[in-house]
Enzyme design. Sequence first.
Site, PDB file in Angstrom:
ATOM      1  N   GLY A 143       0.798  -1.222   0.000  1.00 40.34           N
ATOM      2  CA  GLY A 143       0.000   0.000   0.000  1.00 40.34           C
ATOM      3  C   GLY A 143       0.829   1.270   0.000  1.00 40.34           C
ATOM      4  N   ASN A 179       1.909   3.088  -2.560  1.00 45.77           N
ATOM      5  CA  ASN A 179       1.316   4.066  -3.472  1.00 45.77           C
ATOM      6  C   ASN A 179       0.033   4.651  -2.885  1.00 45.77           C
ATOM      7  OD1 ASN A 179       2.871   4.508  -5.937  1.00 45.77           O
ATOM      8  ND2 ASN A 179       2.549   2.337  -6.352  1.00 45.77           N
ATOM      9  N   MET A 237      -2.864  -6.604  -7.864  1.00 44.81           N
ATOM     10  CA  MET A 237      -2.259  -7.736  -8.546  1.00 44.81           C
ATOM     11  C   MET A 237      -3.301  -8.697  -9.113  1.00 44.81           C
ATOM     12  SD  MET A 237       0.749  -6.705  -8.237  1.00 44.81           S
ATOM     13  CE  MET A 237       1.619  -8.091  -8.979  1.00 44.81           C
ATOM     14  N   ASN A 250      -4.063   2.714 -13.790  1.00 45.00           N
ATOM     15  CA  ASN A 250      -3.122   1.719 -13.275  1.00 45.00           C
ATOM     16  C   ASN A 250      -1.715   2.304 -13.321  1.00 45.00           C
ATOM     17  OD1 ASN A 250      -2.237  -0.948 -12.445  1.00 45.00           O
ATOM     18  ND2 ASN A 250      -1.500  -1.245 -14.531  1.00 45.00           N
ATOM     19  N   HIS A 282       2.400   1.034 -13.620  1.00 42.21           N
ATOM     20  CA  HIS A 282       3.202  -0.127 -14.013  1.00 42.21           C
ATOM     21  C   HIS A 282       4.678   0.257 -14.010  1.00 42.21           C
ATOM     22  CE1 HIS A 282       4.055  -3.965 -15.941  1.00 42.21           C
ATOM     23  NE2 HIS A 282       4.839  -3.326 -16.795  1.00 42.21           N
TER      24      HIS A 282
END
Length: 244
Positions: A62, A64, A140, A157, A159
């Site tokens: 967590g 982010n 995920m 999202n 990445h």
Amino acid sequence: MTTNPLSMNSTASLISPEIGFPELALAKRSEGNPAPTGGSSTKRIAPAHPPLKLGVLASGSGSNFEVIARAIQNQELNVQIPVLIYNNPEAKAAARAEKYGIPSILLNHRDCKSREELDTKIVKTFQEYDVEWIVMAGWMRIVTKVLLDAFPDKVINIHPSLLPSFPGIRAVEQALAAKVKITGCTVHIARLEVDSGPILMQAAVPVLPDDTAETLHARIQVQEHKIMVGAIALIAESHQKHCD
């Protein structure tokens, strides 16, 4: 990509291309005028509109999520997180949510017979909390049409690569195996194809000669935290203009 050569450090090169995405209408930002980040120099927001309601999906630590929550707490984002959904009972994201007084709900994917069943539960929960946008902050799980159709073009999202390079799992390891000199991270609108969709913001990170997956990932994560907040700031700004 940026036109200036990168120095051998982890300073972000922020890219916000004009992608023709009508919901956002993002303007290009040069390296000399970077997008807002979660750092202490970020301008504080004096809200003129109700905050954007942002639902968060997380599976792990967590980090982010906490960067976003801290930026909200510091009045750097005119955003509210009504709820965090996590799918892993061991995820530390739930404890971080409690720290900020944000409700968290466990929707364990192992209790669902299909990805669609999980996404149906996610949609129902987010709708109950009047969520307007969704961010996958270390989520995920592969999302399905159930979620993307319920929140069209409103799921983002992050990445750990400069997409379209190195999509999918173990992106940092992929970059090292390819012996590239530059990698980075990307915030993008989610699509059914994994790690595809319009790019909102990217940060380039040089690959050092002695990098391991751990050291490179740690430097990429520093930039993930910056561009995640920067991309959300752009979305919130566009959303508020849309409300005028």
